[in-house]
Scaffold this active site. Structure first.
Site, short mmCIF file in Angstrom:
data_model
loop_
_atom_site.label_atom_id
_atom_site.label_comp_id
_atom_site.label_asym_id
_atom_site.label_seq_id
_atom_site.Cartn_x
_atom_site.Cartn_y
_atom_site.Cartn_z
N GLY A 51 0.83 -1.19 0.00
CA GLY A 51 0.00 0.00 0.00
C GLY A 51 0.87 1.24 0.00
O GLY A 51 1.95 1.24 -0.58
N LEU A 52 0.40 2.28 0.70
CA LEU A 52 1.14 3.54 0.78
C LEU A 52 1.49 4.09 -0.59
O LEU A 52 2.60 4.52 -0.84
CB LEU A 52 2.42 3.37 1.61
CG LEU A 52 2.23 3.07 3.09
CD1 LEU A 52 3.57 2.87 3.75
CD2 LEU A 52 1.47 4.18 3.76
N CYS A 53 0.54 3.99 -1.50
CA CYS A 53 0.80 4.58 -2.80
C CYS A 53 -0.41 5.41 -3.22
O CYS A 53 -0.85 5.36 -4.35
CB CYS A 53 1.14 3.53 -3.84
SG CYS A 53 0.02 2.16 -3.86
N GLY A 54 -0.94 6.18 -2.29
CA GLY A 54 -2.02 7.08 -2.62
C GLY A 54 -3.28 6.34 -3.01
O GLY A 54 -3.55 5.25 -2.51
#
Lengths: 290, 136
Positions: free
Chosen positions: A87-90
């Site tokens: 994750g952590l990709c907007g």
């Protein structure tokens, strides 16, 4: 009013967060460059392959048929969803999955690449047939495994069409969820850019000579093309992922730094207020004594 | 000469060659094909070998392994997985690639992997062979 100690603690924790996001930003930025080059360099190959196939298909004899070209009108289809592992990709995955959730649940089988995609499909109780993984630099073997699975479903007649959904890489700031038709392969060049060129070029396609013969050339081309098409899409996804992560982490770092600034200001104000009250106390006490 | 041939060679890593030339020799699977401008439209599968591009007195040799080529009146488009310009061949690298590929072939591989490793082995062998051939 919060105590100075509390604020100090918060500043420290925000600082830690910003260090982490900053590190992730740097990592994503360097991976992004590599992934973007791979995706962009792969495009001419995919385009040329589409063009050659389109040309070849136009000059085939009418009685030629290949199982991968067979058009069927049934409602069942399979969708290959290419997402990311982490994750952590907007909003990259969220945007893609919003498109996915519009699909007909009962007649769609799902193949997924990337952990986030398979989690989404499983969580929303859709029919997950197979899940695949691919590394930071997608390899031909990764792509081939996916292509084989899709091809098997199609050839066995379990589905009548196969599509791919992936976040197409436009530039560092923009990635658009896109659906590409994959099988039957005729659909590939029916709505690709390649056809426009093929038709607009010199009118009717020239009659090609085939060496050694049409069936062999076509068979090899089709197999070749399918694998590389998937590889190209995997690379596009990777480029999109790293770009989206880089941007998301950059924003996070900026927000954290702003927060640190605000908190430091509040902290200094409270500290100054404390000093002023203490000074006042001291001078009042002195006045009282004298 | 009235018309030139435009030769382009594209691999998954990008376009490796794009130039106007006078003639092209293609290593088709069943033998070499010489292509001059105004050749009839042709599609062919490529084997392992050299693409030789002649323009004026100059010759460019590019080693390719498997793929296909499309010939139209004035353009030759080559689609291939492995392409190395002869000048860029590094004997040590090719030798190492060969060793690696041979090692990989000894392990158990899926049929898909095997075909890819075999192609890469053929490519490094071709590079070695061409590099070590005696020069006239």
């Amino acid at each position: 009013m919060p105590s100075t100690r509390n604020i100090r603690r918060r500043i420290r924790s925000v600082k830690n967060t910003s260090q982490i996001t900053k590190a992730m930003q740097t990592v994503a930025a360097s991976k992004m460059r590599k992934a973007q080059t791979a995706a962009i360099n792969g495009r001419p190959f995919a385009d040329l392959a589409a063009r050659i196939l389109a040309h070849a298909a136009q000059s085939l004899e009418d009685d030629y048929s290949h199982p991968l070209l067979e058009k069927r009108s049934g409602p069942k289809r399979a969708v290959i969803v290419i997402g990311t592992d982490k994750g952590l990709c907007g909003a990259l995955n969220a945007n893609l999955f919003r498109e996915v959730s519009r699909l007909d649940k009962d007649h769609t089988l799902f193949l997924t690449a990337g952990r986030k995609a398979s989690q989404f499909v499983a969580r929303t109780r859709r029919q997950l047939v197979a899940e695949f993984s691919y590394g930071d630099a997608p390899t031909f073997t990764d792509a081939q495994a996916i292509a084989r699975a899709a091809q098997d479903l199609f050839l066995k007649g379990e589905v009548d069409a196969v599509d791919v959904m992936f976040p197409r890489f436009v530039n560092t700031l923009t990635q658009t969820p896109t659906t590409r038709p994959l099988l039957p392969m005729e659909r590939l060049w029916e709505n690709g850019d390649a056809v426009v060129e093929a038709k607009g070029g010199n009118g009717a396609a020239p009659d090609y000579l085939f060496e050694p013969n049409a069936a062999e050339v076509m068979g090899a081309l089709l197999r070749y093309f399918l694998d590389f098409q998937i590889l190209q899409l995997l690379q596009e996804t990777k480029a999109s992922e790293q770009s989206a992560r880089m941007v998301a982490m950059k924003n996070a770092t900026e927000n954290a730094n702003q927060l640190i600034k605000d908190l430091t200001l509040a902290y200094n104000k409270i500290r100054q207020a404390g000093i002023t009250t203490e000074l006042l106390d001291i001078s009042t006490a002195q006045l009282a004594i004298s | 000469m009235a018309a030139n041939l435009k030769l382009e060679i594209v691999t998954p890593e990008g376009q490796v060659y794009s130039r106007d030339v006078d003639m092209v020799l293609l290593p088709a699977r069943d033998g070499e094909l010489g292509i001059f401008p105004q050749h009839a439209p042709l599609m062919t599968l490529l084997g392992t070998g050299e693409i030789i591009a002649r323009s004026g007195g100059q010759e460019d040799r590019i080693i390719v392994t498997s793929g296909c080529a499309e010939v139209t009146g004035n353009q030759v488009s080559v689609l291939t997985v492995f392409a190395t310009e002869e000048g860029a061949v590094d004997v040590e690298k090719a030798e190492e690639a060969r060793r690696k590929a041979e090692e990989r072939l000894k392990q158990k591989l899926s049929p898909e992997e095997t075909s890819l490793v075999q192609a890469s082995l053929a490519h490094s062998l071709a590079q070695l062979k061409i590099k070590r051939r005696p020069r006239p």
